[in-house]
Design a protein around this motif. Sequence first.
Motif, short mmCIF file in Angstrom:
data_model
loop_
_atom_site.label_atom_id
_atom_site.label_comp_id
_atom_site.label_asym_id
_atom_site.label_seq_id
_atom_site.Cartn_x
_atom_site.Cartn_y
_atom_site.Cartn_z
N LYS A 1 0.83 -1.22 0.00
CA LYS A 1 0.00 0.00 0.00
C LYS A 1 0.86 1.26 0.00
O LYS A 1 0.42 2.31 0.47
N GLY A 2 2.08 1.15 -0.49
CA GLY A 2 3.01 2.28 -0.47
C GLY A 2 2.56 3.46 -1.31
O GLY A 2 1.60 3.37 -2.08
N TYR A 3 3.27 4.56 -1.15
CA TYR A 3 2.93 5.82 -1.81
C TYR A 3 2.70 5.65 -3.32
O TYR A 3 1.71 6.14 -3.88
N TRP A 4 3.63 4.95 -4.01
CA TRP A 4 3.57 4.85 -5.48
C TRP A 4 2.53 3.84 -5.95
O TRP A 4 2.37 3.61 -7.14
N GLN A 5 1.87 3.20 -4.99
CA GLN A 5 0.89 2.17 -5.31
C GLN A 5 -0.53 2.68 -5.04
O GLN A 5 -1.49 2.08 -5.49
N THR A 6 -0.64 3.78 -4.27
CA THR A 6 -1.96 4.23 -3.81
C THR A 6 -2.16 5.73 -4.03
O THR A 6 -3.00 6.14 -4.82
N SER A 7 -1.30 6.55 -3.34
CA SER A 7 -1.42 8.01 -3.53
C SER A 7 -1.16 8.34 -4.98
O SER A 7 -1.97 8.99 -5.64
N ASP A 8 0.00 7.92 -5.48
CA ASP A 8 0.31 8.12 -6.89
C ASP A 8 0.12 6.79 -7.61
O ASP A 8 0.21 5.72 -7.00
N TYR A 9 -0.12 6.85 -8.89
CA TYR A 9 -0.31 5.65 -9.74
C TYR A 9 -1.40 4.73 -9.21
O TYR A 9 -1.30 3.51 -9.30
N GLY A 10 -2.45 5.36 -8.65
CA GLY A 10 -3.63 4.59 -8.27
C GLY A 10 -4.83 5.13 -9.05
O GLY A 10 -4.72 6.13 -9.77
N TYR A 11 -5.97 4.45 -8.92
CA TYR A 11 -7.22 4.94 -9.53
C TYR A 11 -8.35 4.66 -8.54
O TYR A 11 -8.16 3.96 -7.56
N TRP A 12 -9.51 5.25 -8.81
CA TRP A 12 -10.66 5.05 -7.94
C TRP A 12 -11.55 3.95 -8.48
O TRP A 12 -11.77 3.86 -9.68
N ALA A 13 -12.01 3.11 -7.55
CA ALA A 13 -13.02 2.11 -7.92
C ALA A 13 -14.05 2.09 -6.79
O ALA A 13 -13.76 2.53 -5.68
N TYR A 14 -15.26 1.62 -7.09
CA TYR A 14 -16.30 1.54 -6.06
C TYR A 14 -16.47 0.10 -5.60
O TYR A 14 -16.42 -0.82 -6.40
N ASP A 15 -16.69 -0.07 -4.29
CA ASP A 15 -17.06 -1.41 -3.82
C ASP A 15 -18.57 -1.57 -4.02
O ASP A 15 -19.23 -0.68 -4.57
N GLU A 16 -19.12 -2.70 -3.56
CA GLU A 16 -20.53 -2.99 -3.85
C GLU A 16 -21.49 -1.98 -3.21
O GLU A 16 -22.62 -1.85 -3.64
N ASN A 17 -21.04 -1.26 -2.19
CA ASN A 17 -21.88 -0.22 -1.57
C ASN A 17 -21.55 1.18 -2.07
O ASN A 17 -21.91 2.16 -1.45
N ARG A 18 -20.85 1.23 -3.19
CA ARG A 18 -20.42 2.49 -3.80
C ARG A 18 -19.52 3.32 -2.88
O ARG A 18 -19.55 4.55 -2.89
N ASN A 19 -18.72 2.63 -2.08
CA ASN A 19 -17.67 3.33 -1.35
C ASN A 19 -16.47 3.42 -2.27
O ASN A 19 -15.99 2.39 -2.73
N PRO A 20 -15.98 4.64 -2.54
CA PRO A 20 -14.80 4.72 -3.40
C PRO A 20 -13.56 4.22 -2.67
O PRO A 20 -13.41 4.42 -1.46
N MET A 21 -12.70 3.51 -3.37
CA MET A 21 -11.45 3.04 -2.77
C MET A 21 -10.35 3.17 -3.80
O MET A 21 -10.59 3.23 -5.00
N ARG A 22 -9.13 3.20 -3.29
CA ARG A 22 -7.96 3.41 -4.13
C ARG A 22 -7.34 2.07 -4.52
O ARG A 22 -7.02 1.26 -3.64
N LEU A 23 -7.19 1.82 -5.80
CA LEU A 23 -6.53 0.60 -6.29
C LEU A 23 -5.31 1.00 -7.11
O LEU A 23 -5.23 2.12 -7.61
N ALA A 24 -4.39 0.05 -7.25
CA ALA A 24 -3.15 0.34 -7.98
C ALA A 24 -3.35 0.17 -9.49
O ALA A 24 -3.95 -0.81 -9.93
N LEU A 25 -2.85 1.12 -10.28
CA LEU A 25 -2.85 0.96 -11.73
C LEU A 25 -1.98 -0.23 -12.10
O LEU A 25 -1.02 -0.55 -11.40
#
Length: 360
Positions: free
Chosen positions: A218-242
């Motif tokens: 979950k490091g900086y380059w995996q989440t803060s930078d070079y990540g994207y937004w996705a929604y879970d089944e309850n439409r909570n946005p979460m950060r995933l790695a590109l």
Amino acid sequence: MSTSMAPSEQHVGLIIREREPVNLEYPFDQLDTFLTPNDLFYIRSHFKAPVLDRHEYKLTIGGAVGKPFTISYEELLAMPSVTRPATLECAGNGRIFLVPQVKGAQWQLGGISTAEWTGVPLSALLERAGLDANACEVLFEAADKGTPKEEPVPPGETPYARSISVEKIADVVIAYAMNGEEIPVDHGFPLRVVVPGHYGMASVKWLTNIRVLTEPYKGYWQTSDYGYWAYDENRNPMRLALGQMQVKSAIARPRTREFIPAGSTYNVYGAAWGGEPYIETVELSTDDGKTWRPVRFLDEPQYGAWRRWEFEWAVPADKGTYVLKSRATDPKGTTQPEQHDKMNGTYVIHHTFGIEVVVR
Ligand SMILES: Nc1nc2c(c(=O)[nH]1)N[C@H]1C(S)=C(S)[C@@H](COP(=O)(O)O)O[C@H]1N2
Ligand SMILES: [Mo]
């Protein structure tokens, strides 16, 4: 450790996006060969390039493995090697086409290049170390560090580091040669990771440590930078790695706003890449997306590498502005979208967009 040179006679022909650290764009309109010459290969570095000594250099392999070990550059060169092409595309390539304009390096079309990489398969190193049964990801740590730009920014110096999932191990090369030459300093000498099929950020330069993890990184380059937004089944946005490069094509020639003689024959030229597991078709439109016709490929399909293509355009006798668009599709039927997906922020700019030319 010393610092890399500012753009100099080493970087003739590249377009400057940032002078220090060196961030240079490949002049995409010069696309002619499948392999990009090393001198013209785009450079994307977050910090000054560390200059590592080949004699002192050591790579460590550790974490969730049975037998951690350290290996020298000479020992790596003596191991059985593989050579394979891979296209690297910066996840921010094409950013200048986003409206309204966003922050970040203003890449036009040339934040992409292809080289043939020679090195040791990652699987050979990990077989020697012996993966633990609960291994989940492989983290690559590098020698460069500094203050990143993408908020929120951690205090102090942040080293560059990026992980891949264990499913991806088989594709990865720990490379020491680029198009048959020693890897140039700006491209990661003495060793860099090459992750075919993933955006460039995964291909860690100046590699010093390989660390096997039992939980997703979950490091900086995996989440803060070079990540994207996705929604879970309850439409909570979460950060995933590109990761995987998305289906994309681009027109290298003509260039934007190029003049083209009315009634002539023009050879439209470009490339397509990404997709699962490669690009199957590219179509071209010369009327802003109203009608599409297939192009002719110049390269065979292969995973992780672009396919150049061309299209003979019978330029109309009617003068005026024409909008050219290309559109790639993979064997699963995934095609380029018409709009940029905001969940990807300022990355993954792979929608179809028009290249305006002036016929006169
Ligand atoms: N150590 C390290 N590796 C790195 C980077 C970096 O800044 N430091 N940049 C990454 C990014 S964002 C890209 S797009 C590619 C660019 O590789 P290149 O400079 O050889 O074209 O390297 C990746 N590997
Ligand atoms: Mo990148």
